[in-house]
Design a protein around this motif. Structure first.
Motif, mmCIF file in Angstrom:
data_model
loop_
_atom_site.group_PDB
_atom_site.id
_atom_site.type_symbol
_atom_site.label_atom_id
_atom_site.label_comp_id
_atom_site.label_asym_id
_atom_site.label_seq_id
_atom_site.Cartn_x
_atom_site.Cartn_y
_atom_site.Cartn_z
ATOM 1 N N GLU A 1 0.836 -1.200 0.000
ATOM 2 C CA GLU A 1 0.000 0.000 0.000
ATOM 3 C C GLU A 1 0.874 1.255 0.000
ATOM 4 O OE1 GLU A 1 -3.924 1.535 2.383
ATOM 5 O OE2 GLU A 1 -2.248 0.772 3.580
ATOM 6 N N ALA B 1 -7.742 6.018 -3.442
ATOM 7 C CA ALA B 1 -6.787 6.225 -2.357
ATOM 8 C C ALA B 1 -6.523 7.709 -2.160
ATOM 9 C CB ALA B 1 -5.479 5.488 -2.656
ATOM 10 N N LEU C 1 -5.273 3.495 0.927
ATOM 11 C CA LEU C 1 -6.579 3.202 0.363
ATOM 12 C C LEU C 1 -7.686 3.717 1.266
ATOM 13 C CD1 LEU C 1 -6.233 -0.493 -0.866
ATOM 14 C CD2 LEU C 1 -6.756 1.480 -2.302
#
Length: 299
Positions: free
Chosen positions: A136, A221, A228
């Motif tokens: 991420e 995001a 996110l």
């Protein structure tokens, strides 16, 4: 480790860096779109990787070694044997698990979506590799948190792989042609609203595939934190077009089959397993005069 999430945080990765079964892969590719329009210029991220990468990471050349060298289209899946050979040379195999990251950026433009990482992860799953996660926020988030980078050359052990291909994950032009009239299939265009409506595109014919719905890949995001949005907010984008109905199939596409894999990943994360990526996407579709393209007014 039997299972890992589809998306892992930087903290999670930092805690697992010393795991001998972990493989970390930098899948960065740089794209720069000409000011006057036309196809993007593509540049390998290998030089950037050598200047600094997450410790233990190897570099995967999506634009070169991991795309079909004989295809008239860029970035389409390579022959299975070639892909497996390259991945096992990177140390990825039956007894490993993989975290893929990229720099989630166009040249001169930051995008909070790791779509090159998702492209590699999608190709891996398509060929039968399992236990793959996307980092991420990618390298940008890792660096913003002051985490360590390395310039050390990584020489991974060659691995063995016995997985089976998953053909249901890839959609062809013929599959999309059938899907246009199929109420049980949801077509998702992952490009920007401007491109979807035909107001901005590098393709020879502008617009979108008939019956497709637009869910821009870059809206999921926070552009500042690169994190996110929560699942509730993510679901809202897809529920309104019926894409999370477990009885339906979803086909995602974009310009060249890259951003579409990010959309597919999010759908999987939200519990929709019936997702295929149109590998040729608009590069192929718009180049074929027999394939209809719809242009509409942006609203």
């Amino acid at each position: 480790m039997d299972e890992i999430p589809l998306i892992v945080t930087t903290s999670w990765l930092a805690e697992h860096l010393d795991d001998l079964k972990l493989r970390i892969v930098d899948a960065t590719v740089f794209m720069k779109f000409p000011e006057g329009g036309g196809p993007p210029n593509v540049e390998s991220g290998k030089t950037s990787y050598e200047q600094g990468h997450i410790p233990g990471a190897v570099y995967a050349d999506l634009a070169g070694e991991l795309s079909d060298p004989d295809s008239p289209l860029p970035f389409t899946v390579p022959p299975r044997g070639l892909f497996i050979e390259k991945l096992t040379e990177l140390g990825i195999g039956d007894d490993t698990y993989t975290v893929v990251y990229d720099q989630n950026a166009l040249v001169g433009e930051t995008v909070a979506a790791s779509y090159w990482a998702s492209r590699l992860a999608w190709q891996m799953r398509y060929e039968g590799f399992g236990r793959i996660a996307i980092l991420e926020g990618g390298l940008q988030k890792w660096q913003a948190e002051g985490r360590e980078l390395s310039k050390a050359k990584v020489i991974p052990p060659k691995a063995a792989f016995t997985g089976k291909q998953r053909p249901e994950m890839l959609a062809t032009k013929e599959d999309v042609q059938k899907a246009i009239e199929d109420e049980q299939t949801v077509l998702i265009d992952s490009l920007s609203p401007e491109e979807f409506h035909g107001n901005q595109s590098a393709d020879p014919r502008t617009g979108h595939i008939p019956s497709s719905r637009n869910v821009f890949f870059a809206i999921h995001a926070d552009e500042q934190t690169k994190e996110l949005y929560d699942d509730g907010k993510l679901r809202a984008s897809f529920e309104q077009i019926g894409a999370l109905d477990p009885d339906k199939k979803v086909i995602t596409y974009c310009g060249g089959g890259i951003a579409a894999t990010w959309t597919a990943l999010l759908l999987n994360k939200l519990g929709q397993p019936n997702v295929a990526v149109y590998d040729g996407s608009m590069n192929e579709w718009a180049s074929d005069p027999s394939c209809p393209v719809v242009k509409s007014e942006n609203s």
